[in-house]
Design an enzyme around this catalytic site. Sequence first.
Site, PDB file in Angstrom:
ATOM      1  N   LEU A  52       0.887  -1.161   0.000  1.00 22.97           N
ATOM      2  CA  LEU A  52       0.000   0.000   0.000  1.00 22.97           C
ATOM      3  C   LEU A  52       0.924   1.209   0.000  1.00 22.97           C
ATOM      4  CD1 LEU A  52      -2.636  -1.056   2.691  1.00 22.97           C
ATOM      5  CD2 LEU A  52      -3.054  -0.777   0.247  1.00 22.97           C
ATOM      6  N   ASP A  53       0.642   2.191  -0.858  1.00 24.33           N
ATOM      7  CA  ASP A  53       1.540   3.343  -0.886  1.00 24.33           C
ATOM      8  C   ASP A  53       1.411   4.160   0.394  1.00 24.33           C
ATOM      9  OD1 ASP A  53      -0.514   5.359  -1.183  1.00 24.33           O
ATOM     10  OD2 ASP A  53      -0.626   4.891  -3.313  1.00 24.33           O
ATOM     11  N   GLU A  54       2.291   5.115   0.546  1.00 26.06           N
ATOM     12  CA  GLU A  54       2.396   5.869   1.798  1.00 26.06           C
ATOM     13  C   GLU A  54       1.068   6.518   2.207  1.00 26.06           C
ATOM     14  OE1 GLU A  54       5.436   9.248   3.672  1.00 26.06           O
ATOM     15  OE2 GLU A  54       5.598   8.659   1.565  1.00 26.06           O
ATOM     16  N   LYS A  55       0.307   7.014   1.238  1.00 31.91           N
ATOM     17  CA  LYS A  55      -0.936   7.720   1.549  1.00 31.91           C
ATOM     18  C   LYS A  55      -2.149   6.806   1.624  1.00 31.91           C
ATOM     19  CE  LYS A  55       0.571  12.157  -0.273  1.00 31.91           C
ATOM     20  NZ  LYS A  55       0.305  13.237  -1.232  1.00 31.91           N
ATOM     21  N   SER A  56      -1.958   5.520   1.376  1.00 30.74           N
ATOM     22  CA  SER A  56      -3.049   4.548   1.473  1.00 30.74           C
ATOM     23  C   SER A  56      -2.943   3.815   2.803  1.00 30.74           C
ATOM     24  CB  SER A  56      -2.996   3.567   0.310  1.00 30.74           C
ATOM     25  OG  SER A  56      -3.121   4.254  -0.917  1.00 30.74           O
TER      26      SER A  56
END
Length: 196
Positions: A52-56
């Site tokens: 999951l990317d940093e903002k997810s």
Amino acid sequence: MEVFKTEHRHFIIYKPYGYLSQFYSNSKQQKSKFFLGTLYDFPQSIMAIGRLDEKSEGLLLLTTDGMMSNYINSQKVEKEYYAQVDGDISLKAIETLKAGVEIGFEGKKYITKPCKVFKLGAVPDLPVRQQKIRDDRHGPTSWVSIVLNEGKFRQVRKMTSAVGYPTLRLVRVRVGAIEIGSMRSGDVIEVEEFLG
């Protein structure tokens, strides 16, 4: 999903917003970042199954079993996301998402595979995010469920932007039969096996 029960160790976590899907920093530029290793004393050979990317945020499976990681990352296992999007998403946009949209991936054009998409009737019961999201005073937002059998880099965000509804918040809520349920941000649960 198959049953994997071995001497390996497996974890279900709720990845918080702002964390990278890795366990420690491997560069000086990342010193100010947050890593999964600060949430729990994970074994040395642990790996995230998908990222999951940093903002997810949301459901992330961790394991020491590379074979299981490969299986879950394959297209056999569904991943469900709840996306809060900018605007009151139209039925036309939902139908377009279902059919597949063109996004950029690794410098090339890519058509996403058909998937399941529907608008949620109510705001989902999710943990409050640390970083504030703009509220409806700045215009309406809506929530959609998107179920994928693939996982290109930042795919859901690119998909909703492609139909004119940028994602404001993205939470993975299910991988196969494993659901996030009542987990809170930062929770870590060790399990004996992954069932599906």
